[in-house]
Design an enzyme around this catalytic site. Sequence first.
Site, PDB file in Angstrom:
ATOM      1  N   LYS A  16       0.826  -1.222   0.000  1.00  0.00           N
ATOM      2  CA  LYS A  16       0.000   0.000   0.000  1.00  0.00           C
ATOM      3  C   LYS A  16       0.857   1.267   0.000  1.00  0.00           C
ATOM      4  CE  LYS A  16      -2.182  -0.181   3.874  1.00  0.00           C
ATOM      5  NZ  LYS A  16      -1.932  -1.461   4.535  1.00  0.00           N
ATOM      6  N   ARG A  91     -10.173   1.597   8.630  1.00  0.00           N
ATOM      7  CA  ARG A  91      -9.871   0.216   9.002  1.00  0.00           C
ATOM      8  C   ARG A  91     -11.072  -0.468   9.670  1.00  0.00           C
ATOM      9  NH1 ARG A  91      -4.291   0.503   8.690  1.00  0.00           N
ATOM     10  NH2 ARG A  91      -3.067  -0.589  10.189  1.00  0.00           N
ATOM     11  N   ARG A 129      11.818  -7.123   6.545  1.00  0.00           N
ATOM     12  CA  ARG A 129      11.769  -5.662   6.533  1.00  0.00           C
ATOM     13  C   ARG A 129      12.620  -5.076   7.666  1.00  0.00           C
ATOM     14  NH1 ARG A 129       5.942  -3.022   5.393  1.00  0.00           N
ATOM     15  NH2 ARG A 129       5.511  -3.189   7.608  1.00  0.00           N
ATOM     16  N   ARG A 160      11.174  -3.136  12.998  1.00  0.00           N
ATOM     17  CA  ARG A 160      10.134  -2.304  13.612  1.00  0.00           C
ATOM     18  C   ARG A 160       9.424  -3.154  14.668  1.00  0.00           C
ATOM     19  NH1 ARG A 160       6.052   0.331   9.318  1.00  0.00           N
ATOM     20  NH2 ARG A 160       4.507  -0.965  10.340  1.00  0.00           N
ATOM     21  N   ARG A 171      -1.586  -8.732  13.417  1.00  0.00           N
ATOM     22  CA  ARG A 171      -2.010  -7.649  12.512  1.00  0.00           C
ATOM     23  C   ARG A 171      -2.792  -8.214  11.327  1.00  0.00           C
ATOM     24  NH1 ARG A 171       3.457  -5.031  11.286  1.00  0.00           N
ATOM     25  NH2 ARG A 171       2.375  -3.551   9.973  1.00  0.00           N
TER      26      ARG A 171
HETATM   27  P1  ADP Z   1       0.633  -1.635   8.091  1.00  0.00           P
HETATM   28  O1  ADP Z   1       0.388  -0.755   6.898  1.00  0.00           O
HETATM   29  O2  ADP Z   1       1.965  -2.244   8.105  1.00  0.00           O
HETATM   30  O3  ADP Z   1      -0.522  -2.500   8.366  1.00  0.00           O
HETATM   31  P2  ADP Z   1       0.238   0.751   9.563  1.00  0.00           P
HETATM   32  O4  ADP Z   1       1.542   1.434   9.502  1.00  0.00           O
HETATM   33  O5  ADP Z   1      -0.849   1.167   8.649  1.00  0.00           O
HETATM   34  O6  ADP Z   1       0.551  -0.784   9.413  1.00  0.00           O
HETATM   35  O7  ADP Z   1      -0.372   0.858  11.049  1.00  0.00           O
HETATM   36  C1  ADP Z   1       0.404   0.553  12.201  1.00  0.00           C
HETATM   37  C2  ADP Z   1      -0.494   0.561  13.447  1.00  0.00           C
HETATM   38  O8  ADP Z   1      -1.118   1.864  13.591  1.00  0.00           O
HETATM   39  C3  ADP Z   1      -1.684  -0.387  13.365  1.00  0.00           C
HETATM   40  O9  ADP Z   1      -1.329  -1.695  13.775  1.00  0.00           O
HETATM   41  C4  ADP Z   1      -2.680   0.285  14.331  1.00  0.00           C
HETATM   42  O10 ADP Z   1      -2.327   0.045  15.678  1.00  0.00           O
HETATM   43  C5  ADP Z   1      -2.461   1.754  14.061  1.00  0.00           C
HETATM   44  N1  ADP Z   1      -3.384   2.276  12.995  1.00  0.00           N
HETATM   45  C6  ADP Z   1      -3.041   2.740  11.758  1.00  0.00           C
HETATM   46  N2  ADP Z   1      -4.124   3.138  11.060  1.00  0.00           N
HETATM   47  C7  ADP Z   1      -5.195   2.922  11.861  1.00  0.00           C
HETATM   48  C8  ADP Z   1      -6.609   3.101  11.710  1.00  0.00           C
HETATM   49  N3  ADP Z   1      -7.149   3.575  10.571  1.00  0.00           N
HETATM   50  N4  ADP Z   1      -7.412   2.770  12.753  1.00  0.00           N
HETATM   51  C9  ADP Z   1      -6.908   2.285  13.898  1.00  0.00           C
HETATM   52  N5  ADP Z   1      -5.587   2.065  14.111  1.00  0.00           N
HETATM   53  C10 ADP Z   1      -4.724   2.383  13.109  1.00  0.00           C
END
Ligand code: ADP
Length: 221
Positions: A16, A91, A129, A160, A171
Amino acid sequence: MQRLCLILFGSPGSGKGTQAKLLKQDLGVAHISTGDMLRERVASGDALGQRVAAMMQSGGLVPDEAVNRMVEDRTALDDCAKGFILDGYPRTVAQAAWLMGKLDADRVQTMVVHLEVDYNVIIARISGRRQCPVCGTLYNLASDASKVACDLDGARLEIRPDDREEVVLERLRAYERQTAPVLAFLRERGYPCWDVVGGQAPKLIARQIEGYIRKERGVAV
Ligand code: ADP
């Protein structure tokens, strides 16, 4: 030209972020990653950052109301005038319902792209990663196994905290549980949604998505 909102769906590690960066340049819109924004807030140690740090470390989601407010403030900035790409948001169905109410009221043209990548590929990608703790740049041992330091500032690369395998599995589960219904919600509401095979070369995928957008808008993007 109507303002554009492109919602990018895809599980953790589906690419993404990479697509958002390519599309941002090509379309002249802003890239909004709620994950990056939240990590910045945690690093800065402000009130929101302190509140959400533990939730993020455990792989859980941050409360809807906090993320919605953050996105609302962000989309009001000047670089979102032509439009924006949402990466990692919405989400949950509650976030999607709130967002669509706002975008429809603001007459923003909304489209959805779903990047589909096999979970085995994702787990392999994420376990390779590495991130620079200073500037945040991401690297992958799959493309350069000998990489130990950041090209930009020489800092030693780290895993990370939320890329550890047990956290990645949580996740992916959270993605399935909470995000799949969001896609169903947007489809039901009639927003254009496209499934794109996410394993191909990033530029090819971006070109495909731009083709969809152009067709939907009926003009050059
Ligand atoms: P990835 O793209 O690797 O799934 P992100 O960087 O988008 O992870 O998100 C990292 C963390 O930030 C998530 O695991 C969550 O805890 C929080 N997060 C990000 N976006 C949202 C959202 N839209 N709603 C709730 N929590 C979020």
